[in-house]
Design a protein around this motif. Structure first.
Motif, mmCIF file in Angstrom:
data_model
loop_
_atom_site.group_PDB
_atom_site.id
_atom_site.type_symbol
_atom_site.label_atom_id
_atom_site.label_comp_id
_atom_site.label_asym_id
_atom_site.label_seq_id
_atom_site.Cartn_x
_atom_site.Cartn_y
_atom_site.Cartn_z
ATOM 1 N N ASP A 58 0.729 -1.299 -0.254
ATOM 2 C CA ASP A 58 -0.057 0.036 0.001
ATOM 3 C C ASP A 58 0.785 1.219 -0.004
ATOM 4 O O ASP A 58 1.887 1.178 0.403
ATOM 5 N N SER A 59 0.108 2.483 -0.278
ATOM 6 C CA SER A 59 0.741 3.734 -0.261
ATOM 7 C C SER A 59 2.028 3.493 -1.030
ATOM 8 O O SER A 59 3.312 4.069 -0.493
ATOM 9 N N PRO A 60 2.133 3.439 -2.264
ATOM 10 C CA PRO A 60 3.524 3.397 -2.997
ATOM 11 C C PRO A 60 4.085 4.708 -3.240
ATOM 12 O O PRO A 60 3.411 5.705 -3.260
ATOM 13 N N ALA A 61 5.431 4.882 -3.410
ATOM 14 C CA ALA A 61 6.037 6.341 -3.453
ATOM 15 C C ALA A 61 6.866 6.175 -4.534
ATOM 16 O O ALA A 61 7.756 5.044 -4.662
ATOM 17 N N ILE A 62 7.061 7.032 -5.334
ATOM 18 C CA ILE A 62 7.703 7.095 -6.555
ATOM 19 C C ILE A 62 9.083 8.121 -6.407
ATOM 20 O O ILE A 62 8.708 9.171 -5.976
ATOM 21 N N ILE A 63 10.313 7.710 -6.720
ATOM 22 C CA ILE A 63 11.415 8.474 -6.441
ATOM 23 C C ILE A 63 11.980 8.771 -7.806
ATOM 24 O O ILE A 63 12.290 7.606 -8.400
ATOM 25 N N VAL A 64 11.826 10.014 -8.224
ATOM 26 C CA VAL A 64 12.640 10.356 -9.420
ATOM 27 C C VAL A 64 13.925 10.997 -9.211
ATOM 28 O O VAL A 64 13.705 12.123 -8.592
ATOM 29 N N ALA A 65 15.013 10.531 -9.431
ATOM 30 C CA ALA A 65 16.315 10.985 -8.955
ATOM 31 C C ALA A 65 16.646 11.531 -10.394
ATOM 32 O O ALA A 65 16.881 11.041 -11.465
ATOM 33 N N ALA A 66 17.262 13.010 -10.383
ATOM 34 C CA ALA A 66 17.669 13.681 -11.271
ATOM 35 C C ALA A 66 18.996 14.061 -11.396
ATOM 36 O O ALA A 66 19.437 14.968 -10.358
ATOM 37 N N ALA A 67 19.519 13.997 -12.409
ATOM 38 C CA ALA A 67 21.041 14.819 -12.291
ATOM 39 C C ALA A 67 21.516 15.060 -13.900
ATOM 40 O O ALA A 67 20.971 14.446 -14.781
ATOM 41 N N ASP A 68 22.401 15.785 -14.075
ATOM 42 C CA ASP A 68 22.926 15.938 -15.258
ATOM 43 C C ASP A 68 24.309 15.384 -15.643
ATOM 44 O O ASP A 68 25.049 15.112 -14.672
ATOM 45 N N HIS A 69 24.737 15.241 -16.903
ATOM 46 C CA HIS A 69 26.042 14.362 -17.177
ATOM 47 C C HIS A 69 26.912 15.254 -18.104
ATOM 48 O O HIS A 69 26.479 15.586 -19.329
ATOM 49 N N GLY A 70 28.240 15.589 -17.804
ATOM 50 C CA GLY A 70 29.016 16.287 -18.524
ATOM 51 C C GLY A 70 29.338 15.635 -19.950
ATOM 52 O O GLY A 70 29.983 16.339 -20.836
ATOM 53 N N ILE A 71 29.048 14.211 -20.050
ATOM 54 C CA ILE A 71 29.412 13.449 -21.320
ATOM 55 C C ILE A 71 28.542 14.078 -22.474
ATOM 56 O O ILE A 71 28.665 13.854 -23.561
ATOM 57 N N THR A 72 27.590 14.847 -22.092
ATOM 58 C CA THR A 72 26.733 15.373 -23.238
ATOM 59 C C THR A 72 27.290 16.264 -24.043
ATOM 60 O O THR A 72 27.036 16.488 -25.355
ATOM 61 N N ALA A 73 28.432 16.651 -23.682
ATOM 62 C CA ALA A 73 29.457 17.662 -24.529
ATOM 63 C C ALA A 73 29.809 16.853 -25.702
ATOM 64 O O ALA A 73 30.334 17.433 -26.797
ATOM 65 N N GLU A 74 29.788 15.636 -25.820
ATOM 66 C CA GLU A 74 30.378 14.780 -26.890
ATOM 67 C C GLU A 74 29.218 14.378 -27.940
ATOM 68 O O GLU A 74 29.541 13.523 -28.885
ATOM 69 N N GLY A 75 28.196 15.058 -27.852
ATOM 70 C CA GLY A 75 27.092 14.514 -28.788
ATOM 71 C C GLY A 75 26.624 13.240 -28.725
ATOM 72 O O GLY A 75 25.909 12.655 -29.774
ATOM 73 N N VAL A 76 26.397 12.878 -27.311
ATOM 74 C CA VAL A 76 25.837 11.518 -27.037
ATOM 75 C C VAL A 76 24.358 11.201 -27.047
ATOM 76 O O VAL A 76 23.729 10.319 -27.041
#
Length: 350
Positions: A58-76
């Protein structure tokens, strides 16, 4: 001992005695033995996790963990890093898919900023920022060893708070542009798999971009040389802050004997990290669905688990896990409410 070691030290195996009793009960229900298949398996697993013959979720809880990634600079990624912040704002406005599905199952949604590369304030945002995104791990370690530990500890704390507030099941999801790249790098290291076999098109890459992503990951692993025998070293060198935090959630929930529904590719990578920190946790995982990311299958092989659903999903956020929750809930209702043959006055099955 530090917080991670203390948590791992408190983790115990599934309670097989309770599981056997629940299996015996299920075999006496008014149906052919084993005819409800995976639903029966889930019910028995829940009994082993919770040590209860009539487990509840009962009473489920959703955890959305968020963060950014420096590797996006490589066009991935097909999307810019700025989308992470915009999507978090969407979560907080109650406008994303996970909000819709969360309402559908009566779940709360907690958005945790572990490392977004923007300053964000909102009364419903859990601000647990370890650093403002990882570094570009093609050029340097994604984070320091101590930052990796701190990110895992964020997950430990968030999970403990939600469980102590009365939630009997957790659902893990994530948000972070570039996190399929970090996940593929982590899995390639932990599982000793070829990068090419793990990398899909993410959120919409064409084939040329996919090849660039593969080459970037292979080069980064060769440069960073993560030690697969040291899980903290691996996540520090080529991982993500939100992935580390979700591993912490899994460890804490296991210690407190609370089931967790694991979402897609990135959340499942967090499960692999948690498994390498403490192999016992594998028996507690409920993998909700198989995403279209080809690397997801490697996770199932590693953890020796089958997903509950296959709906061609590739969104993340916890959406696949939220969609799977009614199946888990149904398994508990089956055990608690279904009649036995004895209730009908029929001799118990041998």
């Amino acid at each position: 001992m530090n917080k991670i070691e203390e948590t791992v030290a408190g983790i115990r195996p599934l309670n097989h005695e309770v599981m056997e009793r629940v299996k015996d009960h299920i075999d006496q229900l008014t149906k052919p033995t084993g005819s409800l298949g995976r639903i029966e398996e889930v019910a028995i697993q829940l009994a082993g996790i919770t040590e209860k013959e009539r487990p509840t979720v009962d009473s489920p809880a959703i955890i959305v963990a968020a963060a950014d990634h420096g590797i996006t600079a490589e066009g991935v990624s097909a999307y810019p890093q700025e989308l992470t912040k915009l999507m978090i704002e969407n979560f907080l406005r109650d406008g994303a898919a996970i909000n819709v599905f969360g309402h559908e199952i009566g779940a709360s949604v907690s958005v945790v900023d572990v490392g977004v590369n923007s300053e964000m304030t909102h009364p419903n945002l859990l601000s647990k920022k370890v650093r403002s995104g990882t570094a570009n791990f093609l050029e340097e370690d994604a984070m320091t060893h101590s930052e990796a530990r701190e990110a895992i500890e964020v997950g430990l704390e968030v999970a403990e708070a939600l469980i102590h507030s009365g939630h009997r099941l957790l659902i893990i999801g994530e948000m972070g542009i570039g996190n399929t790249t970090a996940s593929s790098a982590l899995l390639a290291t932990f599982l000793d798999e070829n990068v090419e076999d793990l990398v899909g098109r993410g959120t919409g890459l064409d084939e040329q971009a996919r090849v660039n992503k593969i080459n970037t990951i292979e080069t980064a692993i060769a440069r960073r040389k993560p030690d697969r025998n040291d899980p903290i070293d691996v996540v520090a060198k080529v991982g993500g802050l939100e992935i580390a935090a979700l591993a912490g959630v899994l460890l804490q929930a296991t210690r407190l004997r609370i089931p967790v529904l694991v979402d897609g590719f990135i959340s499942s990578t967090a499960a692999v990290l948690a498994y390498h920190l403490c192999p016992t946790v594998k028996d507690y995982f409920i993998l909700s669905h198989q995403s279209v990311e080809q690397g997801h299958r490697a996770v199932f092989r590693c953890l020796e688990k089958k997903p509950l659903l296959d709906l061609d999903l590739r969104l993340g956020e916890g959406t696949g896990a939220a969609l799977a929750y009614p199946l888990v809930k149904a398994s508990t209702s089956m055990v608690a409410n279904m009649a036995t043959f004895a209730d009908l006055g029929i001799k118990a099955k041998a």
